[in-house]
Write a protein that holds these residues in place. Sequence first.
Motif, PDB file in Angstrom:
ATOM      1  N   ARG A   1      88.102  -5.139  33.650  1.00 59.36           N
ATOM      2  CA  ARG A   1      88.231  -4.078  32.904  1.00 59.36           C
ATOM      3  C   ARG A   1      88.291  -4.274  31.538  1.00 59.36           C
ATOM      4  NH1 ARG A   1      89.389   1.364  32.189  1.00 59.36           N
ATOM      5  NH2 ARG A   1      91.496   1.654  30.886  1.00 59.36           N
ATOM      6  N   ALA A   2      89.059  -5.389  31.169  1.00 63.16           N
ATOM      7  CA  ALA A   2      89.236  -5.757  29.654  1.00 63.16           C
ATOM      8  C   ALA A   2      87.779  -6.006  29.220  1.00 63.16           C
ATOM      9  CB  ALA A   2      90.032  -6.859  29.488  1.00 63.16           C
ATOM     10  N   LEU A   3      87.018  -6.752  29.982  1.00 63.74           N
ATOM     11  CA  LEU A   3      85.629  -7.168  29.501  1.00 63.74           C
ATOM     12  C   LEU A   3      84.557  -5.988  29.649  1.00 63.74           C
ATOM     13  CD1 LEU A   3      85.322 -10.509  31.213  1.00 63.74           C
ATOM     14  CD2 LEU A   3      85.387 -10.099  28.906  1.00 63.74           C
ATOM     15  N   GLN A   4      84.843  -5.039  30.407  1.00 69.00           N
ATOM     16  CA  GLN A   4      84.175  -3.792  30.417  1.00 69.00           C
ATOM     17  C   GLN A   4      84.135  -3.016  29.042  1.00 69.00           C
ATOM     18  OE1 GLN A   4      84.932  -1.236  33.609  1.00 69.00           O
ATOM     19  NE2 GLN A   4      82.802  -0.631  33.943  1.00 69.00           N
ATOM     20  N   ILE A   5      85.289  -2.986  28.725  1.00 72.83           N
ATOM     21  CA  ILE A   5      85.732  -2.346  27.332  1.00 72.83           C
ATOM     22  C   ILE A   5      85.317  -3.226  26.173  1.00 72.83           C
ATOM     23  CG2 ILE A   5      87.793  -1.498  25.962  1.00 72.83           C
ATOM     24  CD1 ILE A   5      89.069  -0.755  28.612  1.00 72.83           C
ATOM     25  N   ALA A   6      85.588  -4.190  26.359  1.00 71.62           N
ATOM     26  CA  ALA A   6      85.108  -5.273  25.022  1.00 71.62           C
ATOM     27  C   ALA A   6      83.744  -5.212  24.890  1.00 71.62           C
ATOM     28  CB  ALA A   6      85.763  -6.913  25.351  1.00 71.62           C
ATOM     29  N   LYS A   7      82.877  -4.967  25.963  1.00 69.32           N
ATOM     30  CA  LYS A   7      81.352  -4.896  25.768  1.00 69.32           C
ATOM     31  C   LYS A   7      80.797  -3.835  25.571  1.00 69.32           C
ATOM     32  CE  LYS A   7      80.765  -7.598  29.512  1.00 69.32           C
ATOM     33  NZ  LYS A   7      80.109  -8.281  30.451  1.00 69.32           N
ATOM     34  N   SER A   8      81.739  -2.594  25.600  1.00 64.75           N
ATOM     35  CA  SER A   8      81.166  -1.197  25.208  1.00 64.75           C
ATOM     36  C   SER A   8      81.199  -0.836  23.727  1.00 64.75           C
ATOM     37  CB  SER A   8      81.850  -0.132  26.430  1.00 64.75           C
ATOM     38  OG  SER A   8      81.693  -0.664  27.630  1.00 64.75           O
ATOM     39  N   GLU A   9      80.275  -0.191  23.289  1.00 63.18           N
ATOM     40  CA  GLU A   9      80.337   0.275  21.868  1.00 63.18           C
ATOM     41  C   GLU A   9      81.691   1.216  21.558  1.00 63.18           C
ATOM     42  OE1 GLU A   9      79.072  -1.171  19.282  1.00 63.18           O
ATOM     43  OE2 GLU A   9      77.332  -2.271  20.311  1.00 63.18           O
ATOM     44  N   PRO A  10      82.177   0.987  20.388  1.00 64.87           N
ATOM     45  CA  PRO A  10      82.203  -0.174  19.433  1.00 64.87           C
ATOM     46  C   PRO A  10      82.651  -1.390  20.208  1.00 64.87           C
ATOM     47  CG  PRO A  10      83.804   1.579  18.625  1.00 64.87           C
ATOM     48  CD  PRO A  10      83.364   2.108  19.921  1.00 64.87           C
ATOM     49  N   GLN A  11      81.840  -2.193  20.093  1.00 68.11           N
ATOM     50  CA  GLN A  11      82.604  -3.724  20.875  1.00 68.11           C
ATOM     51  C   GLN A  11      83.756  -4.029  20.001  1.00 68.11           C
ATOM     52  OE1 GLN A  11      79.629  -6.513  21.592  1.00 68.11           O
ATOM     53  NE2 GLN A  11      78.171  -5.066  22.692  1.00 68.11           N
TER      54      GLN A  11
ATOM     55  N   ASP B   1      81.817  -7.856  42.620  1.00 70.36           N
ATOM     56  CA  ASP B   1      80.454  -7.416  42.132  1.00 70.36           C
ATOM     57  C   ASP B   1      80.322  -7.121  40.730  1.00 70.36           C
ATOM     58  OD1 ASP B   1      77.989  -6.576  41.977  1.00 70.36           O
ATOM     59  OD2 ASP B   1      77.942  -5.504  43.652  1.00 70.36           O
ATOM     60  N   ILE B   2      79.971  -8.267  39.922  1.00 68.78           N
ATOM     61  CA  ILE B   2      79.987  -8.189  38.675  1.00 68.78           C
ATOM     62  C   ILE B   2      79.136  -7.085  38.156  1.00 68.78           C
ATOM     63  CG2 ILE B   2      79.688  -9.420  36.457  1.00 68.78           C
ATOM     64  CD1 ILE B   2      81.935 -10.233  38.051  1.00 68.78           C
ATOM     65  N   THR B   3      78.139  -6.568  39.004  1.00 73.14           N
ATOM     66  CA  THR B   3      77.037  -5.414  38.531  1.00 73.14           C
ATOM     67  C   THR B   3      77.738  -4.084  38.688  1.00 73.14           C
ATOM     68  OG1 THR B   3      76.426  -5.456  40.691  1.00 73.14           O
ATOM     69  CG2 THR B   3      75.089  -7.085  39.597  1.00 73.14           C
ATOM     70  N   LYS B   4      78.847  -4.217  39.292  1.00 72.74           N
ATOM     71  CA  LYS B   4      79.599  -2.984  39.097  1.00 72.74           C
ATOM     72  C   LYS B   4      80.371  -2.735  38.054  1.00 72.74           C
ATOM     73  CE  LYS B   4      77.595  -1.946  43.214  1.00 72.74           C
ATOM     74  NZ  LYS B   4      76.396  -0.972  43.382  1.00 72.74           N
ATOM     75  N   TRP B   5      80.411  -3.442  37.059  1.00 71.90           N
ATOM     76  CA  TRP B   5      81.305  -3.359  35.894  1.00 71.90           C
ATOM     77  C   TRP B   5      80.637  -3.310  34.703  1.00 71.90           C
ATOM     78  CZ3 TRP B   5      86.870  -3.303  36.655  1.00 71.90           C
ATOM     79  CH2 TRP B   5      87.257  -3.396  37.787  1.00 71.90           C
ATOM     80  N   PRO B   6      79.682  -2.564  34.676  1.00 71.42           N
ATOM     81  CA  PRO B   6      78.704  -2.651  33.449  1.00 71.42           C
ATOM     82  C   PRO B   6      79.402  -1.951  32.255  1.00 71.42           C
ATOM     83  CG  PRO B   6      78.046  -0.916  34.813  1.00 71.42           C
ATOM     84  CD  PRO B   6      79.168  -1.435  35.545  1.00 71.42           C
ATOM     85  N   ALA B   7      78.863  -2.399  30.992  1.00 70.94           N
ATOM     86  CA  ALA B   7      79.454  -1.672  29.785  1.00 70.94           C
ATOM     87  C   ALA B   7      78.720  -0.320  29.659  1.00 70.94           C
ATOM     88  CB  ALA B   7      78.965  -2.554  28.422  1.00 70.94           C
ATOM     89  N   VAL B   8      79.560   0.454  29.022  1.00 76.04           N
ATOM     90  CA  VAL B   8      79.077   2.008  28.812  1.00 76.04           C
ATOM     91  C   VAL B   8      77.439   1.790  28.250  1.00 76.04           C
ATOM     92  CG1 VAL B   8      79.543   4.072  27.803  1.00 76.04           C
ATOM     93  CG2 VAL B   8      81.529   2.869  28.572  1.00 76.04           C
TER      94      VAL B   8
END
Length: 598
Positions: free
Chosen positions: A158-168, A194-201
């Motif tokens: 969850r943390a990485l998903q947020i970090a990689k979503s804009e604004p990063q 399944d890492i593919t299920k945690w994409p950035a926005v």
Amino acid sequence: MYTTASVLFKTFAEAGITHAFVNWGNDHPAFLEELERERVESGKTAVEIVTCPHEMVALSAAQGYAQVTGKPAAVIVHVDVGTQGLAGAIHNVDRGRTPVLIFAGAAPQSSDRRLKGTKNEWPMWLQDVPDQPSIVRQYMRFTAQIQSGKNAAKMVMRALQIAKSEPQGPVYLWARRETTEEEVDPEIFEENLDITKWPAVQAPALPPKVVSTIVDALLQAQFPLIIAANSGRNPKTVPLLSTLSSILAIGVFTSCPSAACIPWSHPNYIGLSFGGRNDLLDHADVIIILDVDIPWIDTAGNKPRDDARVFVIDADPLKTTFGWSHVDAELLAKADPEVALSQLIEAIEGPNIQGPAFAEKLSARKERLASLRSAWTNSLDAAERVETLASDLTTPTVPFILATLRNAVVTQTPSKGEKVLWVNEAISNYPLAWTYLRPEHPGSMIASGATSLGYALGASVGASLGNIVAQTQHDLVAAIVGDGVFMFSVPASAYWMARRYNTPFLTVVLNNGGWFSPKFSMLGVYPDGHGSTVSGQQLTVGLGPDMPDYSQVAVAAGGAWGRRVENADELQSVLEEAVRVVVQEKRSAVVDCIIQSI
């Protein structure tokens, strides 16, 4: 035996984190034990550990790594004091919109011997503060406490998903020692997310009506102007901005840039400023502000024409994390620059630009841009030919130093200067570094994107590691810093790391004997005041230049090669040798250039 620390390292690796920049403490026994378990069982660790003798350098290195690779790194620090040790680098990764995952241990919440990881050393009482994440919360995209190894993997994702979503930007996870020491059943450890299920926005696009409004304005304009600054953080935007500018003959101006947004040699690149006067604003009738924090400074005499049509395209057009920011604009669009530029190019290709009327307008625009470009570059070329100060026929000028460095890199690198990564933290000489080093390729110059000094040396180490991971094939990493920046950068730690991890880089210090920025700020308010005519030493912003000997700090800490240059006549040979040392001997090199004193 597996612990929460086991789960964390495994999840980091599965999520694509290759390096963790760490500063260990009494909250990390489970991590050290886990790393050795991995070495015993597989001969290596899941994530490469980069030991950092200072947290500021650790986070700066992680920022440089992420800027080169486009992927987050991890930083692991020690309780509240380690979190505080991250210092101004926290500001840099926030304002620089750099995705970094920071994990901090926390003091145990118990002193019960029945709990593994409980308090057993005297510092743990002093380190047990009421609200550890509050130290950094306002700079983070996300903060959370991990309370069990059973859900640690999902918390990381969850943390990485947020970090990689804009604004990063950065995220901060923390856990008490009892939690990191918690034993985890093998089936929990072996679970695969399944890492593919945690994409950035998905990056937002411009609405169709906005696209048509901007395109119509560009087609009708007599002198359209794009102001850019940060779009080049995504290298894919550089050819897109170049293409849009070329198709419609739009001038491009960079204001306080943090990355190369357009090739230096592009014929429509017509200026750069770090808050100074931008005379182009008096003439532009359409202005696109593309991912810019400070497009102009009103009090510097900058103001668009009253009839100018101003459009803002940004991941955060309102700058909602700034206490104050405003641009008088017709339209604010929350959109990703890469997506927005692609949309605009697609919309204008076709019948919109056909016909003799527009061809005549396009020709007039090109002629005007050629004249502006020529005047700008001619003035720069003239300045770099001035070798020394008029008042001192030995001290080199900054344009001459930077031009000589640019030429030394061309002669001494295998790529003839084509594959050099410039790390720019020249501060009061920021604009000169941009204009005389002349970055040409996407990603060829990076900066912190913020204002906390001390980024460049650690970032150079991280960028060198990122160069290996991303296979960017830079044959030289070169940092340009002031003497104040060098001191802020914790140089002993940075050069130790460069030697330990085989990440040599060149440092050129523009040594004006102190911190010019505070004096510059004083002159902005008191141009004729008592302090306007006195030295930096008198103003208490002076550092030298006689001491310290910056190059020898690097020699002592990391086996670097170092020289001080005070005479313009010896500059070229010293810079050429410094580049050769880094490229061929794989040692860091520091050239301390004495310039006009503050």
